[in-house]
Write a protein that holds these residues in place. Structure first.
Motif, PDB file in Angstrom:
ATOM      1  N   MET A 105      22.809  56.559  43.832  1.00  0.00           N
ATOM      2  CA  MET A 105      23.370  56.601  42.378  1.00  0.00           C
ATOM      3  C   MET A 105      24.100  56.236  41.609  1.00  0.00           C
ATOM      4  O   MET A 105      23.893  55.165  42.535  1.00  0.00           O
ATOM      5  N   CYS A 106      25.090  56.871  40.528  1.00  0.00           N
ATOM      6  CA  CYS A 106      25.555  55.977  40.001  1.00  0.00           C
ATOM      7  C   CYS A 106      25.178  55.040  39.424  1.00  0.00           C
ATOM      8  O   CYS A 106      24.501  54.280  39.312  1.00  0.00           O
ATOM      9  N   GLY A 107      26.161  54.887  38.094  1.00  0.00           N
ATOM     10  CA  GLY A 107      25.552  53.430  37.531  1.00  0.00           C
ATOM     11  C   GLY A 107      27.401  52.807  37.062  1.00  0.00           C
ATOM     12  O   GLY A 107      27.901  53.471  36.854  1.00  0.00           O
ATOM     13  N   ILE A 108      26.749  51.312  36.898  1.00  0.00           N
ATOM     14  CA  ILE A 108      27.858  50.176  36.292  1.00  0.00           C
ATOM     15  C   ILE A 108      27.068  49.907  35.038  1.00  0.00           C
ATOM     16  O   ILE A 108      26.189  49.466  34.858  1.00  0.00           O
ATOM     17  N   ALA A 109      28.679  48.834  34.871  1.00  0.00           N
ATOM     18  CA  ALA A 109      28.426  48.762  33.725  1.00  0.00           C
ATOM     19  C   ALA A 109      29.922  47.487  33.643  1.00  0.00           C
ATOM     20  O   ALA A 109      30.607  48.407  33.933  1.00  0.00           O
ATOM     21  N   GLY A 110      29.406  46.454  33.069  1.00  0.00           N
ATOM     22  CA  GLY A 110      29.998  45.287  33.068  1.00  0.00           C
ATOM     23  C   GLY A 110      30.442  44.305  32.106  1.00  0.00           C
ATOM     24  O   GLY A 110      28.827  44.318  31.629  1.00  0.00           O
ATOM     25  N   TYR A 111      30.845  43.510  32.005  1.00  0.00           N
ATOM     26  CA  TYR A 111      30.617  42.547  30.528  1.00  0.00           C
ATOM     27  C   TYR A 111      31.869  41.443  31.271  1.00  0.00           C
ATOM     28  O   TYR A 111      33.156  42.140  31.441  1.00  0.00           O
ATOM     29  N   ILE A 112      31.233  39.926  30.591  1.00  0.00           N
ATOM     30  CA  ILE A 112      32.448  39.183  30.499  1.00  0.00           C
ATOM     31  C   ILE A 112      31.769  38.509  29.465  1.00  0.00           C
ATOM     32  O   ILE A 112      30.168  37.789  28.904  1.00  0.00           O
ATOM     33  N   GLY A 113      32.500  37.885  28.254  1.00  0.00           N
ATOM     34  CA  GLY A 113      32.388  37.152  27.921  1.00  0.00           C
ATOM     35  C   GLY A 113      33.386  37.304  26.233  1.00  0.00           C
ATOM     36  O   GLY A 113      34.484  37.079  27.144  1.00  0.00           O
ATOM     37  N   TYR A 114      33.448  36.878  25.230  1.00  0.00           N
ATOM     38  CA  TYR A 114      34.098  37.170  23.963  1.00  0.00           C
ATOM     39  C   TYR A 114      34.544  38.411  23.204  1.00  0.00           C
ATOM     40  O   TYR A 114      35.833  38.062  22.880  1.00  0.00           O
ATOM     41  N   ARG A 115      33.935  39.220  23.332  1.00  0.00           N
ATOM     42  CA  ARG A 115      33.787  40.343  23.194  1.00  0.00           C
ATOM     43  C   ARG A 115      35.369  41.479  23.643  1.00  0.00           C
ATOM     44  O   ARG A 115      35.163  40.844  24.075  1.00  0.00           O
ATOM     45  N   GLU A 116      35.644  42.147  22.631  1.00  0.00           N
ATOM     46  CA  GLU A 116      36.759  43.423  23.755  1.00  0.00           C
ATOM     47  C   GLU A 116      35.104  44.103  24.281  1.00  0.00           C
ATOM     48  O   GLU A 116      34.963  44.418  23.780  1.00  0.00           O
TER      49      GLU A 116
END
Ligand code: AGP
Length: 618
Positions: free
Chosen positions: A1-12
């Motif tokens: 289970m567990c949830g993953i979230a990530g971001y790479i880009g120009y916003r905070e």
């Protein structure tokens, strides 16, 4: 289970990742963490508890929240108790690499021993920390880039994973991979930003374009670059399919309701209409379902149908058994996926297997599908989540159009699953001639009334609430039903246990005499489904037997009933319908009852303890 979230880009990245994790808390909520990269340093924040607890620790420390790259995690513990140390993300020994992981590395112990012999030490009890150090070891040994190291490390791993990895020595990329656990990549405009998540809900307000990674695939995500997806085993580059998302933000918000569960209970009329719209055409006297039409001969020539599922979906499967046997006269077996897959079952190419799953990610159901396929059976999926693993693993299928179900306790998933199963049973019955045209037509007309009847039924909320107030302190409850409503008794009991933590059992009403009757005394509430169809008189006799032993009877009856009204302590009326469709109505009061009891007991309705919405571990 567990949830993953990530971001790479120009916003905070912080608000995107943290809000994303909140939307993924249905997958697990015993600890949460985030790694933020601010262009120079990595900042790690993690804690036992929910994402809101994580926010508390980052609240005053703005530097922990700054940066345009971040990966986060919300956990449902498998290896290692929920505590701060075992929370994700996990760093490698050098501190250069950081990982979030959903799944289980089964051979982690062997790998850990090997790494310890090479001088690695471990802070946590998790399999995840083993994996990130394995990646580090491979990277050092092969002197390769992060993507290659992840790929090579994963070839040594047995188990299931969806992972996101970041390397501070190459801070312009995130590497993700999956096997058995889902991961989606949101693609921003002109590749200027990318979102990573266990499902698409975390990034729905930012982009409608997503890539669903397939099992055994790895993606290297770099800002301003095309995503590169390759197969982990043979290194083949894949042309990743970018899909257009249909999900809207409104669908995943509470919309004025206090809890998702209540919203979802009230959404059922709409969800059922959405599920049969375009399929059931009463004026033309047909049911159109491409997945069935295209494979009709498989269904008609099947020796039997085997339904595999877990939990509430298994209960819907039991209703399916009654529907298929009753209407289409096809023998049916309903199996817990977890038992089926380990039982060495006899399956042949003449069997049709129907796998039912709201999430489309349940590990045991997925494994049961793979087993059935390997034995040559035709496998049909009934899923709610579009593009989910089960939807993709099955030969054909039909979606329930319930919309996102976020409350851990299934409500609209159950009724829409029954709707799909009813449509299939009716369609097969028509094709086989086991139902007359007039009976078929009558069923279609009656089905059309169900959403309006549920709408009306929901008006009994205050009445159900008053019953909830009487029985909220019960220690044990029984739920009884016969025929089509036996599965509803099981489902009613499951709803009560999972969100109010009151012990409850569902039984076929006649089985009461073979044991449970010994439990009955004046403190025992017994919820009995006694609609006017089917085995009404028999159920009335069962109610009399309870009454003679001073049990408290709460009966669900058909409007206008007088007999049960005289005996029961409380009655809840449902509108008249065909017996086959009664589960769609009788289940509603039980959903409301469980909801109100849980609220009165101050329990966490949407995220009950120890549970997760999507059970991706076996
Ligand atoms: C039901 O309220 C539970 N959340 C659970 O039993 C659930 O139905 C089960 O885990 C199966 O999930 P699935 O439909 O997503 O496969």
């Amino acid at each position: 289970m567990c949830g993953i979230a990530g971001y790479i880009g120009y916003r905070e990245a912080y608000p995107i990742v943290v809000n994303g994790l909140k939307r993924l808390e249905y997958r697990g909520y015993d600890s949460a963490g985030i790694m933020m990269y601010d262009g120079k340093k990595m900042h790690l924040s993690k804690t036992k508890g929910k994402v809101s607890d994580l926010e508390l620790i980052t609240e005053k420390e703005t530097e922990r929240k700054h940066g345009t790259i971040g990966i986060g995690h919300t956990r449902w513990a498998t290896h290692g108790v929920p505590n701060d140390t075992n929370s994700h993300p996990h760093f490698s020994q050098s501190g250069d690499l950081v990982l979030v992981h959903n799944g289980i590395i089964e051979n982690y112990d062997t790998i850990k021993k090997e790494l310890i012999s090479r001088g690695y030490t471990f802070k946590s009890d998790t399999d995840t920390e083993v994996l990130i150090n394995l990646i580090e070891e491979v990277k050092k040994k092969e002197n390769c880039k992060l993507g290659k190291a992840v790929q090579l490390a994963l070839t040594q791993v047995v188990g299931a994973y969806a992972i996101a990895v970041f390397d501070i020595t190459k801070p312009n990329e995130i590497v993700v991979a999956r096997l058995g656990s889902p991961i989606a990549i949101g693609v921003g405009k002109d590749n200027k930003e990318f979102f990573i998540a266990s499902d698409t809900s975390p990034f729905i307000e930012f982009t409608k374009k997503a890539i669903y990674l397939e099992d055994g695939e790895l993606a290297i995500i770099k800002k301003d670059k095309e995503i590169k997806v390759r197969q982990i085993k043979d290194d083949k580059l894949i042309n990743a399919d970018i899909q257009k998302l249909q999900l809207s933000l409104e669908q995943i918000e509470k919309g004025g309701y206090e809890h998702f569960m209540l919203k979802e209970i009230h959404e059922q009329p709409r969800a059922i209409v959405d599920t049969y719209r375009g399929r059931m055409l009463p004026d033309e006297g047909v049911i159109k379902m491409a997945g069935i039409d295209d494979n009709m001969s498989k269904f008609l020539n099947a020796d039997r149908i085997i339904i595999v599922a877990c939990g509430t979906s298994w209960h819907a499967g039991l209703v399916g058994e009654y529907l298929f046997e009753d209407m289409a006269r096809i023998p049916v077996e309903v199996e817990y996926a977890s038992e089926f897959r380990y039982r060495n079952p006899i399956i042949t190419s003449k069997d049709v297997v129907i796998a039912i799953s709201q999430s489309g990610e349940t590990a045991d159901t997925l494994a049961a599908i793979k087993l059935a396929k390997s034995k040559g059976a035709f496998v049909f999926g009934v899923c709610n989540v579009v593009g989910s693993s089960i939807a993709r693993e099955t030969h054909a299928g039909a979606y329930t159009h319930a919309g996102p179900e976020i409350g851990v306790a299934s409500t609209k998933a159950f009724t829409t699953q029954i709707t799909v199963l009813s449509l299939i049973a009716l369609k097969l019955a028509k094709e086989k001639g086991s139902l007359s045209t007039s009976a078929f037509q009558a069923y279609l007309q009656t089905m059309q009334l169900i959403p309006g009847q549920i709408e009306k039924l929901l008006e009994i909320d205050e009445h159900v609430k008053s019953i909830a107030a009487v029985y909220k302190n019960a220690k044990n409850c029984l739920y009884l039903g016969r025929g089509y409503n036996f599965p509803v008794a099981l489902e009613g009991a499951l709803k009560l246990k999972e969100i109010s933590y009151i012990h409850a059992e569902g039984y076929p009403a006649a089985e009461m005499k073979h044991g449970p009757i010994a439990l009955i005394d004046e403190n025992m509430p017994i919820f009995v489904i006694a609609t006017n169809k089917g085995h009404y008189e028999k159920v009335v006799s069962n109610i009399q037997e309870i009454k003679s032993r001073s049990g408290k009877i709460i009966a669900v009856v058909t409007e206008g009933d007088t007999t049960v009204k005289e005996i029961a302590d409380h009655v809840i009326e449902i509108p008249e319908t065909e017996e086959a469709f009664t589960p769609l109505l009788t289940t509603i009061p039980f959903q409301l009852l469980s909801y109100h009891i849980a609220v009165m007991l101050d329990k966490n309705v949407d995220q009950p303890r120890n549970l997760a919405k999507s059970v991706t571990v076996e």
